[in-house]
Design a protein around this motif. Structure first.
Motif, PDB file in Angstrom:
ATOM      1  N   THR A  36     -97.441  40.676  27.159  1.00 14.00           N
ATOM      2  CA  THR A  36     -98.299  39.727  27.871  1.00 14.00           C
ATOM      3  C   THR A  36     -97.540  39.035  29.000  1.00 14.00           C
ATOM      4  O   THR A  36     -96.315  39.138  29.094  1.00 14.00           O
ATOM      5  CB  THR A  36     -98.800  38.642  26.902  1.00 14.00           C
ATOM      6  N   LYS A  37     -98.266  38.315  29.812  1.00 14.94           N
ATOM      7  CA  LYS A  37     -97.651  37.531  30.880  1.00 14.94           C
ATOM      8  C   LYS A  37     -96.666  36.523  30.296  1.00 14.94           C
ATOM      9  O   LYS A  37     -95.565  36.324  30.835  1.00 14.94           O
ATOM     10  CB  LYS A  37     -98.747  36.825  31.688  1.00 14.94           C
ATOM     11  N   GLN A  38     -97.030  35.888  29.199  1.00 20.05           N
ATOM     12  CA  GLN A  38     -96.146  34.922  28.556  1.00 20.05           C
ATOM     13  C   GLN A  38     -94.853  35.588  28.085  1.00 20.05           C
ATOM     14  O   GLN A  38     -93.755  35.058  28.295  1.00 20.05           O
ATOM     15  CB  GLN A  38     -96.864  34.272  27.377  1.00 20.05           C
ATOM     16  N   GLN A  39     -94.969  36.774  27.493  1.00 18.67           N
ATOM     17  CA  GLN A  39     -93.777  37.498  27.045  1.00 18.67           C
ATOM     18  C   GLN A  39     -92.900  37.901  28.222  1.00 18.67           C
ATOM     19  O   GLN A  39     -91.668  37.817  28.148  1.00 18.67           O
ATOM     20  CB  GLN A  39     -94.190  38.734  26.235  1.00 18.67           C
TER      21      GLN A  39
ATOM     22  N   ALA B 288     -90.642  32.269  40.160  1.00 16.43           N
ATOM     23  CA  ALA B 288     -89.885  31.235  40.870  1.00 16.43           C
ATOM     24  C   ALA B 288     -90.656  30.700  42.066  1.00 16.43           C
ATOM     25  O   ALA B 288     -90.690  29.499  42.303  1.00 16.43           O
ATOM     26  CB  ALA B 288     -88.539  31.793  41.325  1.00 16.43           C
ATOM     27  N   GLU B 289     -91.291  31.584  42.824  1.00 14.24           N
ATOM     28  CA  GLU B 289     -91.950  31.159  44.062  1.00 14.24           C
ATOM     29  C   GLU B 289     -93.379  30.677  43.849  1.00 14.24           C
ATOM     30  O   GLU B 289     -93.834  29.774  44.557  1.00 14.24           O
ATOM     31  CB  GLU B 289     -91.935  32.304  45.078  1.00 14.24           C
ATOM     32  N   LEU B 290     -94.092  31.275  42.910  1.00 19.39           N
ATOM     33  CA  LEU B 290     -95.511  30.958  42.740  1.00 19.39           C
ATOM     34  C   LEU B 290     -95.803  30.089  41.522  1.00 19.39           C
ATOM     35  O   LEU B 290     -96.885  29.525  41.415  1.00 19.39           O
ATOM     36  CB  LEU B 290     -96.323  32.262  42.617  1.00 19.39           C
ATOM     37  N   GLY B 291     -94.857  30.025  40.596  1.00 22.28           N
ATOM     38  CA  GLY B 291     -95.118  29.319  39.350  1.00 22.28           C
ATOM     39  C   GLY B 291     -95.810  30.232  38.352  1.00 22.28           C
ATOM     40  O   GLY B 291     -96.201  31.357  38.664  1.00 22.28           O
ATOM     41  N   TYR B 292     -95.968  29.729  37.145  1.00 27.10           N
ATOM     42  CA  TYR B 292     -96.536  30.539  36.068  1.00 27.10           C
ATOM     43  C   TYR B 292     -97.998  30.873  36.327  1.00 27.10           C
ATOM     44  O   TYR B 292     -98.418  32.012  36.217  1.00 27.10           O
ATOM     45  CB  TYR B 292     -96.378  29.802  34.735  1.00 27.10           C
ATOM     46  N   ASP B 293     -98.789  29.859  36.673  1.00 30.83           N
ATOM     47  CA  ASP B 293    -100.238  30.042  36.807  1.00 30.83           C
ATOM     48  C   ASP B 293    -100.610  31.065  37.874  1.00 30.83           C
ATOM     49  O   ASP B 293    -101.504  31.877  37.679  1.00 30.83           O
ATOM     50  CB  ASP B 293    -100.923  28.713  37.144  1.00 30.83           C
TER      51      ASP B 293
ATOM     52  N   GLU C 214     -86.300  47.338  35.472  1.00 30.97           N
ATOM     53  CA  GLU C 214     -85.550  46.408  36.319  1.00 30.97           C
ATOM     54  C   GLU C 214     -86.380  45.960  37.518  1.00 30.97           C
ATOM     55  O   GLU C 214     -86.326  44.806  37.918  1.00 30.97           O
ATOM     56  CB  GLU C 214     -84.232  47.044  36.782  1.00 30.97           C
ATOM     57  N   ALA C 215     -87.145  46.897  38.098  1.00 30.42           N
ATOM     58  CA  ALA C 215     -87.995  46.549  39.239  1.00 30.42           C
ATOM     59  C   ALA C 215     -89.068  45.541  38.825  1.00 30.42           C
ATOM     60  O   ALA C 215     -89.374  44.594  39.556  1.00 30.42           O
ATOM     61  CB  ALA C 215     -88.640  47.805  39.818  1.00 30.42           C
ATOM     62  N   ILE C 216     -89.632  45.740  37.638  1.00 31.29           N
ATOM     63  CA  ILE C 216     -90.651  44.813  37.136  1.00 31.29           C
ATOM     64  C   ILE C 216     -90.033  43.431  36.894  1.00 31.29           C
ATOM     65  O   ILE C 216     -90.595  42.405  37.290  1.00 31.29           O
ATOM     66  CB  ILE C 216     -91.293  45.360  35.838  1.00 31.29           C
ATOM     67  N   LEU C 217     -88.875  43.416  36.257  1.00 34.84           N
ATOM     68  CA  LEU C 217     -88.215  42.140  35.965  1.00 34.84           C
ATOM     69  C   LEU C 217     -87.847  41.398  37.245  1.00 34.84           C
ATOM     70  O   LEU C 217     -88.024  40.185  37.344  1.00 34.84           O
ATOM     71  CB  LEU C 217     -86.973  42.366  35.097  1.00 34.84           C
ATOM     72  N   ALA C 218     -87.339  42.127  38.233  1.00 32.47           N
ATOM     73  CA  ALA C 218     -86.971  41.492  39.500  1.00 32.47           C
ATOM     74  C   ALA C 218     -88.202  40.906  40.199  1.00 32.47           C
ATOM     75  O   ALA C 218     -88.167  39.788  40.715  1.00 32.47           O
ATOM     76  CB  ALA C 218     -86.271  42.499  40.411  1.00 32.47           C
ATOM     77  N   ALA C 219     -89.300  41.662  40.206  1.00 31.21           N
ATOM     78  CA  ALA C 219     -90.536  41.172  40.831  1.00 31.21           C
ATOM     79  C   ALA C 219     -91.070  39.959  40.079  1.00 31.21           C
ATOM     80  O   ALA C 219     -91.488  38.965  40.693  1.00 31.21           O
ATOM     81  CB  ALA C 219     -91.580  42.284  40.863  1.00 31.21           C
ATOM     82  N   ALA C 220     -91.044  40.024  38.756  1.00 21.65           N
ATOM     83  CA  ALA C 220     -91.544  38.909  37.950  1.00 21.65           C
ATOM     84  C   ALA C 220     -90.682  37.667  38.159  1.00 21.65           C
ATOM     85  O   ALA C 220     -91.202  36.554  38.327  1.00 21.65           O
ATOM     86  CB  ALA C 220     -91.572  39.292  36.473  1.00 21.65           C
ATOM     87  N   ARG C 221     -89.372  37.829  38.161  1.00 22.76           N
ATOM     88  CA  ARG C 221     -88.458  36.705  38.358  1.00 22.76           C
ATOM     89  C   ARG C 221     -88.751  36.017  39.689  1.00 22.76           C
ATOM     90  O   ARG C 221     -88.829  34.800  39.775  1.00 22.76           O
ATOM     91  CB  ARG C 221     -87.022  37.217  38.288  1.00 22.76           C
ATOM     92  N   ARG C 222     -88.913  36.820  40.743  1.00 21.56           N
ATOM     93  CA  ARG C 222     -89.162  36.252  42.068  1.00 21.56           C
ATOM     94  C   ARG C 222     -90.512  35.542  42.110  1.00 21.56           C
ATOM     95  O   ARG C 222     -90.627  34.425  42.614  1.00 21.56           O
ATOM     96  CB  ARG C 222     -89.122  37.343  43.140  1.00 21.56           C
ATOM     97  N   GLN C 223     -91.545  36.165  41.558  1.00 22.00           N
ATOM     98  CA  GLN C 223     -92.880  35.571  41.633  1.00 22.00           C
ATOM     99  C   GLN C 223     -92.995  34.308  40.787  1.00 22.00           C
ATOM    100  O   GLN C 223     -93.610  33.331  41.216  1.00 22.00           O
ATOM    101  CB  GLN C 223     -93.942  36.599  41.244  1.00 22.00           C
TER     102      GLN C 223
ATOM    103  N   ALA D 225     -93.776  27.523  28.146  1.00 17.25           N
ATOM    104  CA  ALA D 225     -92.681  27.345  29.096  1.00 17.25           C
ATOM    105  C   ALA D 225     -92.064  25.958  28.934  1.00 17.25           C
ATOM    106  O   ALA D 225     -90.845  25.796  29.023  1.00 17.25           O
ATOM    107  CB  ALA D 225     -93.179  27.545  30.524  1.00 17.25           C
ATOM    108  N   ALA D 226     -92.886  24.947  28.695  1.00 19.97           N
ATOM    109  CA  ALA D 226     -92.375  23.597  28.475  1.00 19.97           C
ATOM    110  C   ALA D 226     -91.475  23.565  27.241  1.00 19.97           C
ATOM    111  O   ALA D 226     -90.398  22.951  27.255  1.00 19.97           O
ATOM    112  CB  ALA D 226     -93.533  22.611  28.325  1.00 19.97           C
ATOM    113  N   ARG D 227     -91.895  24.235  26.185  1.00 19.72           N
ATOM    114  CA  ARG D 227     -91.066  24.301  24.977  1.00 19.72           C
ATOM    115  C   ARG D 227     -89.742  25.000  25.276  1.00 19.72           C
ATOM    116  O   ARG D 227     -88.674  24.557  24.844  1.00 19.72           O
ATOM    117  CB  ARG D 227     -91.809  25.053  23.865  1.00 19.72           C
ATOM    118  N   LEU D 228     -89.800  26.078  26.047  1.00 22.10           N
ATOM    119  CA  LEU D 228     -88.600  26.817  26.396  1.00 22.10           C
ATOM    120  C   LEU D 228     -87.637  25.942  27.195  1.00 22.10           C
ATOM    121  O   LEU D 228     -86.428  25.931  26.938  1.00 22.10           O
ATOM    122  CB  LEU D 228     -88.978  28.065  27.197  1.00 22.10           C
ATOM    123  N   VAL D 229     -88.153  25.211  28.170  1.00 23.70           N
ATOM    124  CA  VAL D 229     -87.312  24.328  28.974  1.00 23.70           C
ATOM    125  C   VAL D 229     -86.658  23.277  28.082  1.00 23.70           C
ATOM    126  O   VAL D 229     -85.457  23.002  28.187  1.00 23.70           O
ATOM    127  CB  VAL D 229     -88.124  23.667  30.109  1.00 23.70           C
ATOM    128  N   ARG D 230     -87.449  22.669  27.202  1.00 23.13           N
ATOM    129  CA  ARG D 230     -86.884  21.666  26.288  1.00 23.13           C
ATOM    130  C   ARG D 230     -85.771  22.270  25.445  1.00 23.13           C
ATOM    131  O   ARG D 230     -84.700  21.681  25.294  1.00 23.13           O
ATOM    132  CB  ARG D 230     -87.972  21.105  25.375  1.00 23.13           C
TER     133      ARG D 230
END
Length: 196
Positions: free
Chosen positions: A56-59, A27-32, A16-25, A120-125
């Motif tokens: 992976t980062k993508q996963q 959102a704020e920093l973008g994927y790259d 949960e801590a990893i997911l929360a950190a990833a979600r925040r980053q 990510a573009a495919r996911l958004v679509r």
């Protein structure tokens, strides 16, 4: 005493801590600009645990990114009522989502990532067009529903970029209900109007 590395002892909420950190980053920093190492640092875990739990980062991105609502929960309300008011219903619903802190964070994360990462573009679509916008166009009986949904998507993504990411003024500071009223006729035209 040596610092503990690796897995936290017991049921510690590491995932949960990893997911929360990833979600925040994301959102704020973008994927790259989000890195697995920085996610681990914020979560207070060894970097190998991020890969262990989430691959992976993508996963990891695909795991944390989701719409701030369940399409099945909102589609009935968006489809109920006069067909000629569908654009207004959608505009006010979308702006309501974007104006909530959680909704804005998730949607901005999706759009930022889609701009730089093909998956990510495919996911958004898939998330927005296939699960929300095309069913709306089909549900109100629009011809060429997929094309109309993609036009609606262009308006919504453009609004997210301009108001919430680039913060173009005076659009960024204008009252949310005023923005919803302003885009409603365009969404209505895309959904039901003459596109020739």
């Amino acid at each position: 005493m040596r610092a503990h590395s690796g897995r936290r002892p017991g049921e510690s909420g590491t995932r949960e801590a990893i997911l929360a950190a990833a979600r925040r980053q994301f959102a704020e920093l973008g994927y790259d600009r989000t890195s697995m190492r920085q996610v681990a640092l914020e979560a207070g875990v060894d970097p190998t645990l991020v890969s262990h739990f989430h691959g992976t980062k993508q996963q990891l991105f695909l795991e944390v990114v989701e719409l701030p609502f369940q399409p099945a929960d909102v589609l009935p309300a968006l489809l109920t009522g006069d067909r000629d008011d569908a654009g207004a219903r959608l505009a006010h619903f979308a702006i309501g989502v974007f104006e909530s802190e959680q909704g804005r964070s998730r949607v901005v994360s999706l759009v930022r990532a889609a701009a730089s990462e093909p998956e990510a573009a495919r996911l958004v679509r898939d998330l927005l067009t296939r699960e929300v916008l095309t069913p709306i166009a089909e549900g109100i009986g629009s011809d060429d529903a997929a094309y109309r949904a993609s036009l609606v998507m262009s308006q919504i993504v453009g609004l997210i970029m301009a108001r919430y990411i680039v913060e173009v003024e005076p659009l960024a500071s204008r009252d949310a209900s005023v923005i919803a009223d302003a885009i409603a006729p365009t969404l209505q035209r895309y959904l039901t109007g003459d596109l020739t």
